[in-house]
Design a protein around this motif. Structure first.
Motif, PDB file in Angstrom:
ATOM      1  N   ALA A 297      -3.119  -4.219   9.449  1.00 30.89           N
ATOM      2  CA  ALA A 297      -3.263  -3.792   8.052  1.00 30.89           C
ATOM      3  C   ALA A 297      -2.321  -2.606   7.855  1.00 30.89           C
ATOM      4  CB  ALA A 297      -4.701  -3.398   7.767  1.00 30.89           C
ATOM      5  N   PRO A 298      -1.511  -2.643   6.816  1.00 35.48           N
ATOM      6  CA  PRO A 298      -0.512  -1.586   6.641  1.00 35.48           C
ATOM      7  C   PRO A 298      -1.118  -0.257   6.196  1.00 35.48           C
ATOM      8  CG  PRO A 298      -0.528  -3.009   4.724  1.00 35.48           C
ATOM      9  CD  PRO A 298      -1.488  -3.614   5.709  1.00 35.48           C
ATOM     10  N   GLU A 308      -8.070  -0.418  -5.647  1.00 35.51           N
ATOM     11  CA  GLU A 308      -6.755  -1.060  -5.717  1.00 35.51           C
ATOM     12  C   GLU A 308      -6.155  -1.214  -4.314  1.00 35.51           C
ATOM     13  OE1 GLU A 308      -2.686  -0.073  -7.991  1.00 35.51           O
ATOM     14  OE2 GLU A 308      -4.496   0.765  -8.899  1.00 35.51           O
ATOM     15  N   ALA A 309      -6.323  -0.172  -3.502  1.00 35.41           N
ATOM     16  CA  ALA A 309      -5.816  -0.230  -2.124  1.00 35.41           C
ATOM     17  C   ALA A 309      -6.551  -1.316  -1.329  1.00 35.41           C
ATOM     18  CB  ALA A 309      -5.973   1.128  -1.455  1.00 35.41           C
ATOM     19  N   VAL A 310      -7.857  -1.421  -1.547  1.00 36.99           N
ATOM     20  CA  VAL A 310      -8.643  -2.444  -0.838  1.00 36.99           C
ATOM     21  C   VAL A 310      -8.172  -3.841  -1.253  1.00 36.99           C
ATOM     22  CG1 VAL A 310     -10.956  -3.441  -0.576  1.00 36.99           C
ATOM     23  CG2 VAL A 310     -10.649  -0.970  -0.451  1.00 36.99           C
ATOM     24  N   GLN A 311      -7.877  -3.997  -2.535  1.00 34.60           N
ATOM     25  CA  GLN A 311      -7.385  -5.297  -3.011  1.00 34.60           C
ATOM     26  C   GLN A 311      -6.033  -5.633  -2.375  1.00 34.60           C
ATOM     27  OE1 GLN A 311      -7.720  -4.266  -7.098  1.00 34.60           O
ATOM     28  NE2 GLN A 311      -9.658  -5.343  -7.403  1.00 34.60           N
ATOM     29  N   LEU A 312      -5.204  -4.621  -2.250  1.00 32.71           N
ATOM     30  CA  LEU A 312      -3.897  -4.815  -1.614  1.00 32.71           C
ATOM     31  C   LEU A 312      -4.090  -5.217  -0.144  1.00 32.71           C
ATOM     32  CD1 LEU A 312      -0.693  -4.229  -1.751  1.00 32.71           C
ATOM     33  CD2 LEU A 312      -1.309  -2.106  -0.614  1.00 32.71           C
ATOM     34  N   LEU A 313      -4.963  -4.492   0.543  1.00 29.31           N
ATOM     35  CA  LEU A 313      -5.223  -4.798   1.960  1.00 29.31           C
ATOM     36  C   LEU A 313      -5.797  -6.209   2.108  1.00 29.31           C
ATOM     37  CD1 LEU A 313      -6.641  -1.334   3.081  1.00 29.31           C
ATOM     38  CD2 LEU A 313      -4.548  -2.421   3.925  1.00 29.31           C
TER      39      LEU A 313
END
Ligand SMILES: Nc1ncnc2c1ncn2[C@@H]1O[C@H](COP(=O)(O)OP(=O)(O)O)[C@@H](O)[C@H]1O
Ligand SMILES: [Mg+2]
Length: 321
Positions: A297-298, A308-313
């Protein structure tokens, strides 16, 4: 291989601060998006999930709805034990238990008791209850490795002494669930540092020892991208040594000296980024030699992890699952 999310129980652990809660949220979101009714269980006094999803948190022990098919609940092991003792004792009033030190005494004298009653609650969530359908997937945002192994070993440590009350029978169910490869998967989260990777490998050893089980996956979190190829690194090294030409410096409105200084600083910065990412990828290679799946995971830049970060991950992880 059976998909990671295709279980009843996902148990997520790892060193403190490596991103267990973030990954529990990410996997929870992913599972819900794929149509599974999913609950994330937070152990301890934390209730980060509601905050992350912008939901009003329910009182401890109650389910909070986060979004479609996704909810969270937090289990406080002390409270779970107190409730169990009250249900068991009947005659012993809650006030006496809470105030007289009896509880503290019991909790200290019965290792594994809190952990086992917490595990029983988790097992119950994997099943249908009174008037309630079962969840398709229960994701446990477990405490750090040592504590987590304590929870997983509790059917052995406390189950052997708890021969009274409903818990005696439940202990066996918990143990069966934890040992069942089809129903339960263990996931370690690690940063790509030597210590975190070593801890993930220790977890693997602990699972084998206690449950004859293994990690299904290690998620390496906070990974930096590899930005430069070998050829580019050679150019960067040359730049660091030689600076830029007088003409190039002049074209940018700098003297030859300024050009050299700036070029060297930029080259040093690029090399530092490269070295760090190279070190991380070496740690990744250490894990890849093992039998479990290694996912990455980046690192997400920004002010901490928000929805939003969780959605990206979740989007990134979805491609690898
Ligand atoms: N992939 C990531 N990129 C950037 N920051 C992250 C990432 N994962 C976690 N973090 C941050 O690291 C900190 C620890 O993460 P958290 O999920 O709370 O870890 P744990 O539950 O293991 O203690 C938090 O501040 C979180 O916002
Ligand atoms: Mg956490």
């Amino acid at each position: 291989m059976q998909s990671l999310l295709d279980r009843k129980l996902l148990f997520i652990t790892g060193k403190g601060g490596v991103g267990k809660t973030t990954m529990a949220a990410t996997l929870g979101l992913l599972a819900a998006q794929e149509g599974r009714r999913t609950i994330v269980v937070e152990v301890g006094e934390q209730s980060r999930m509601a905050e992350l999803f912008g939901a009003a948190p329910a009182p401890a022990g109650d389910e909070t709805r986060l979004q479609e098919r996704l909810s969270s609940i937090s289990i406080d092991p002390n409270r779970a034990l107190l409730e169990w003792l009250q249900a068991l004792g009947g005659r012993v009033s809650g006030r006496l238990l809470a105030s007289s030190g009896t509880f503290q005494y019991f909790a200290a004298a019965a290792p594994g008791a809190k952990e086992l009653v917490s595990m029983v609650k988790i097992w119950q969530m994997t099943r249908a209850g009174r008037g309630r359908r079962s969840h398709d997937l229960v994701i446990v945002d477990a405490p750090a490795t040592g504590h987590a192994l304590g929870m997983l070993g509790s059917p052995q440590t406390f189950g052997a002494i708890a021969r009274v009350g409903p818990i005696a029978g439940q202990t066996r169910h918990v143990e069966e669930l934890l040992k069942d490869r089809a129903r339960t998967a263990y996931v370690a989260v690690a940063l790509a540092t030597e210590m975190a990777v070593t801890e993930a490998l220790e977890l693997q050893a602990g699972l084998e020892r206690q449950l004859d089980r293994e990690l299904s996956a290690v998620i390496v979190n906070g990974l930096l991208p590899r930005r430069f190829s070998t050829a580019e690194m050679a150019q960067i090294a040359a730049l660091e040594q030689n600076g830029v030409s007088r003409e190039d410096a002049r074209a940018s409105g700098m003297s030859a000296g300024e050009g050299r200084t700036i070029a060297a600083a930029a080259a040093r910065a690029a090399r530092a980024v490269h070295e760090r990412s190279r070190f991380q990828h070496n740690q990744l290679a250490r894990l890849r030699r093992r039998s479990f799946e290694v996912l990455s995971a980046p690192f997400v830049w920004g002010e901490g992890i928000d929805l939003e970060a969780v959605q990206l991950l979740a989007r990134q992880l979805a491609r690898k699952l």
